[in-house]
Design an enzyme around this catalytic site. Structure first.
Site, mmCIF file in Angstrom:
data_model
loop_
_atom_site.group_PDB
_atom_site.id
_atom_site.type_symbol
_atom_site.label_atom_id
_atom_site.label_comp_id
_atom_site.label_asym_id
_atom_site.label_seq_id
_atom_site.Cartn_x
_atom_site.Cartn_y
_atom_site.Cartn_z
ATOM 1 N N GLU A 236 0.827 -1.206 0.000
ATOM 2 C CA GLU A 236 0.000 0.000 0.000
ATOM 3 C C GLU A 236 0.860 1.254 0.000
ATOM 4 O O GLU A 236 0.509 2.269 -0.635
ATOM 5 C CB GLU A 236 -0.929 -0.015 1.216
ATOM 6 C CG GLU A 236 -2.062 0.989 1.143
ATOM 7 C CD GLU A 236 -3.097 0.746 2.229
ATOM 8 O OE1 GLU A 236 -2.938 1.320 3.333
ATOM 9 O OE2 GLU A 236 -4.040 -0.016 1.984
ATOM 10 N N GLU B 2 2.142 1.680 -3.511
ATOM 11 C CA GLU B 2 1.041 2.153 -4.354
ATOM 12 C C GLU B 2 0.786 3.644 -4.128
ATOM 13 O O GLU B 2 0.573 4.404 -5.086
ATOM 14 C CB GLU B 2 -0.222 1.349 -4.045
ATOM 15 C CG GLU B 2 -1.422 1.738 -4.903
ATOM 16 C CD GLU B 2 -2.674 0.976 -4.516
ATOM 17 O OE1 GLU B 2 -3.623 0.959 -5.325
ATOM 18 O OE2 GLU B 2 -2.718 0.402 -3.398
ATOM 19 N N CYS C 16 -8.074 -2.248 4.001
ATOM 20 C CA CYS C 16 -7.941 -3.457 4.812
ATOM 21 C C CYS C 16 -9.192 -3.780 5.621
ATOM 22 O O CYS C 16 -9.289 -4.854 6.207
ATOM 23 C CB CYS C 16 -6.738 -3.333 5.745
ATOM 24 S SG CYS C 16 -6.835 -1.930 6.847
ATOM 25 N N SER D 80 -7.245 1.686 -2.273
ATOM 26 C CA SER D 80 -6.040 0.915 -2.533
ATOM 27 C C SER D 80 -6.444 -0.453 -3.070
ATOM 28 O O SER D 80 -7.423 -1.049 -2.607
ATOM 29 C CB SER D 80 -5.227 0.749 -1.253
ATOM 30 O OG SER D 80 -4.210 -0.209 -1.422
ATOM 31 N N LYS E 281 -15.074 -10.202 7.988
ATOM 32 C CA LYS E 281 -13.994 -11.023 7.440
ATOM 33 C C LYS E 281 -14.529 -12.357 6.923
ATOM 34 O O LYS E 281 -13.943 -12.964 6.023
ATOM 35 C CB LYS E 281 -12.925 -11.268 8.502
ATOM 36 C CG LYS E 281 -12.120 -10.031 8.891
ATOM 37 C CD LYS E 281 -11.233 -9.560 7.754
ATOM 38 C CE LYS E 281 -10.351 -8.403 8.174
ATOM 39 N NZ LYS E 281 -9.521 -7.892 7.067
ATOM 40 N N GLU F 179 -15.666 -11.458 3.536
ATOM 41 C CA GLU F 179 -14.508 -11.188 2.699
ATOM 42 C C GLU F 179 -13.840 -12.486 2.241
ATOM 43 O O GLU F 179 -13.442 -12.621 1.067
ATOM 44 C CB GLU F 179 -13.491 -10.345 3.468
ATOM 45 C CG GLU F 179 -12.223 -10.030 2.682
ATOM 46 C CD GLU F 179 -11.164 -9.347 3.536
ATOM 47 O OE1 GLU F 179 -10.829 -8.196 3.228
ATOM 48 O OE2 GLU F 179 -10.676 -9.974 4.493
ATOM 49 N N GLU G 61 -13.212 -12.871 -5.526
ATOM 50 C CA GLU G 61 -11.915 -12.272 -5.856
ATOM 51 C C GLU G 61 -10.793 -12.824 -4.985
ATOM 52 O O GLU G 61 -9.622 -12.727 -5.336
ATOM 53 C CB GLU G 61 -11.965 -10.755 -5.682
ATOM 54 C CG GLU G 61 -13.028 -10.051 -6.504
ATOM 55 C CD GLU G 61 -14.322 -9.857 -5.732
ATOM 56 O OE1 GLU G 61 -15.093 -8.956 -6.113
ATOM 57 O OE2 GLU G 61 -14.560 -10.594 -4.750
ATOM 58 N N CYS H 248 -10.528 -1.959 14.458
ATOM 59 C CA CYS H 248 -10.739 -3.404 14.583
ATOM 60 C C CYS H 248 -10.974 -3.827 16.032
ATOM 61 O O CYS H 248 -11.679 -4.802 16.295
ATOM 62 C CB CYS H 248 -9.537 -4.157 14.035
ATOM 63 S SG CYS H 248 -9.200 -3.843 12.290
#
Length: 593
Positions: free
Chosen positions: A279, A282, A299, A319, A358, A361, A366, A502
């Site tokens: 990141e 990037e 994230c 990102s 999560k 996710e 993907e 988190c």
């Protein structure tokens, strides 16, 4: 200030204070099932009824504002009788499966029934029959357990600003759910899980299929079972074993997992260090090109889904780097498999997360590597604590043990990913040094550690760069709208879906407390501070100085943003319509995008 009398005690409070808040100030506990401190609800449950001298009827103390000279009685026979009747009416239309309910011994309705010595029901009759919605990979809804407290509605509207819940049907048949009682999977739910944290009865809880998968994997001799622990687990899991909030139990968690039989115990903070490398590279590239700024962190899967549903125009600004969970999962099926000489098809990768998003996710199409799911199962903090207890392990008395190599050592930058502002701080430590050749001074980045919103300006190589950190999707929406209107400009923005980051995730321990929402927010602050202390105790504080990260790039990846890195760690995003964006196969319960 306004003066009043509660149960014969004089009290002075600020104008606009409710009777409930005034009573708590002098140690009088008025029960409630709907009230949330700092997010008041509209007196839905009526359990908090009190008598006000000179006023007709009983008053809901959580919404009734005090008046000068008011005299209140909170525990008269009339009040106690009314409260018991309300509790009994709620129980009369409630499933009696307490022994198998996920909220057993942590249910506010159950606690009140015990407190008011309710041993039988005088009200019996028809009960609502509403199907369970378990199609989502993250959230399960059991509408028959809904007591119409409206907490989920309020939190989702006021804090998350997704507003997917409302009251369905009318009268006796009412219950809280998405519009038309659609499945959670067919709504713009972000899966942040804040509704789960405030639900008093277990009508909302995380999907627990992964727990069974973990036990089965551990019992399968043909599987090589590895586990990664998220940063905030080390500052939270101890709470489930009676330890103070914010206790750091890193080594004890490792010891427990090794005793459970995992073949390797790794640190997800290693994945966080990789995210910083990717990141950060990037961001430097975008900064030099002057394109797609601001760059948003990616994230947090709750924030990503929020953007996919509500802010399509900003998706190019996210990102492209996957979350630490998915970065680690990709490495486990490639780099680690090669290092250990193991067939990646035999590796079963588990993550332990403070976050129920999560789970969603990990099942996104993907998030695959070489045709395999990068992460096979996701456990919340609550689920991990339950598994450890099932194994008869006492976390408090376990010795400290170390993570395994090669993905067990992380820098302090990786550790603070779990706290609000931690992703930004970790990234800036590396980006600043890469751009200037000098180390960033702690005083420069510590100010970015977030409450609900923080911003920071730093001059780098003669250019003034602006950064922002925001936690909580309601706060994020406010900031994003200002960015789109051109009212503010930033170069890099960190967004975390949950209050506190988190550490305040929807998979964290749930408190059986009258102020469980306030407790969650306060606990998040303690947990976050613990992660920053863990960072201070580390010898290495930047991702790029982690020798194991250096070895990974030197021997396997090459440079950040290399072709292999892009293949393993970078992703794309999906523009999702508000409703009906996904459909489900009712027989196989597999997501179809």
């Amino acid at each position: 200030m306004v003066s009043l009398e509660i149960d014969g005690h004089r009290v002075e409070v600020e104008e606009g204070t409710t009777i409930l808040e005034a009573a708590r100030k002098i140690g009088i506990d008025i029960p409630t099932l709907c009230y949330l401190k700092d997010i008041n609800v509209e007196g839905a449950c009526r359990v908090c009824l009190v008598e006000v001298e000179g006023e007709p009827g009983l008053k809901a103390s959580c919404i009734y504002e005090i008046k000068e000279g008011m005299k209140v009685k909170t525990a008269t026979p009339r009040v106690i009788k009314a409260r018991k009747q309300i509790i009994e009416l709620l129980l009369s239309d409630h499933p009696f499966d307490c022994l198998t309910c996920i909220a057993n011994q942590n249910c506010e309705l159950q606690s009140l029934a015990k407190e008011y010595d309710i041993r039988g029901l005088q009200y019996r009759g028809e009960r609502r029959r509403i199907p369970i919605d378990d199609l989502s990979p993250s959230i399960v809804r059991e509408p028959e357990k809904c007591i119409l407290c409206r907490r989920c509605i309020t939190v989702c509207k006021k804090v998350v600003t997704a507003g997917i819940y409302d009251i369905n049907e009318r009268g006796f048949h009412s219950f809280a759910a998405p519009a038309m009682n659609d499945s959670q999977i067919d709504t713009p739910c972000t899966y942040c899980g804040q509704c789960i944290l405030v639900c008093p009865t277990g009508a909302l809880h995380e999907q627990r299929q992964d727990t069974e998968m973990v036990w089965e994997a551990l019992a399968d001799p043909d599987k090589h079972v590895i586990i990664q622990t998220a940063p905030s687990i080390r500052a939270t899991l101890g709470e489930m074993f009676g330890m103070p909030i914010g206790s750091l139990v890193t080594g004890k968690v490792v010891a427990a997992l090794k005793r459970l039989g995992f073949d390797k115990v790794f640190d997800d903070c290693f994945g966080a260090d990789v995210v910083v490398m990717e990141e950060g590279a990037e961001f430097i590239h975008r900064l030099k090109e002057g394109q797609r700024l601001p760059q948003f962190t990616s994230c947090c899967p709750g924030w990503v889904k929020f953007a996919e549903n509500y802010y399509h125009e900003l998706l190019p600004h996210l990102s492209t780097v996957r979350s630490p969970q998915q970065v680690f999962g990709a490495l486990s099926k490639t780099y680690y498999a090669e290092q250990a000489g193991i067939d990646p098809e035999k590796i079963f990768c588990i993550s332990t997360m403070p976050c129920i998003a999560k789970k969603f996710e990990a099942r996104r199409p993907e998030m695959v590597v070489n045709g395999m799911r990068a992460v096979d199962a996701v456990l919340t903090t609550r689920e991990l604590g339950q598994i450890i207890k099932q194994a008869g392990l006492d976390l408090k008395n376990l010795p400290d043990e170390e993570y395994d190599e090669p993905m067990g050592y992380a820098s302090g930058a990786g550790v603070i990913f779990g706290a609000g502002g931690g992703v930004m701080e970790a990234t800036l430590r590396t980006v600043y040094e890469k751009l200037t050749g000098e180390k960033m001074k702690p005083i420069q980045y510590k100010s970015i550690r977030s409450d609900s919103y923080r911003e920071l300006e730093i001059e780098i190589n003669g250019e003034l760069l602006r950064f922002a950190v925001v936690r909580g999707l309601g706060n994020a929406r406010h900031l994003l709208d200002r960015i789109l209107k051109g009212e503010v400009e930033y170069h890099l923005v960190e967004i975390m879906a949950c209050p506190g980051g988190c550490v305040g995730g929807g998979g964290q321990p749930i408190y059986s407390h009258k102020d469980r929402w306030y407790m969650q927010v306060d606990a998040g602050n303690h947990r976050g501070n613990a992660l920053f202390k863990a960072d201070e105790a580390k010898e290495i504080h930047t991702a790029h100085e982690n020798p194991w990260i250096q070895k990974l790039y030197r021997e396997y990846l090459g440079e950040p943003m290399s072709e292999r890195s892009r293949q393993l760690f970078h992703t794309t995003y999906t523009k999702r319509p508000m409703y009906g964006r996904m459909r489900h196969n009712l027989e196989e319960k597999q997501l179809v995008y």
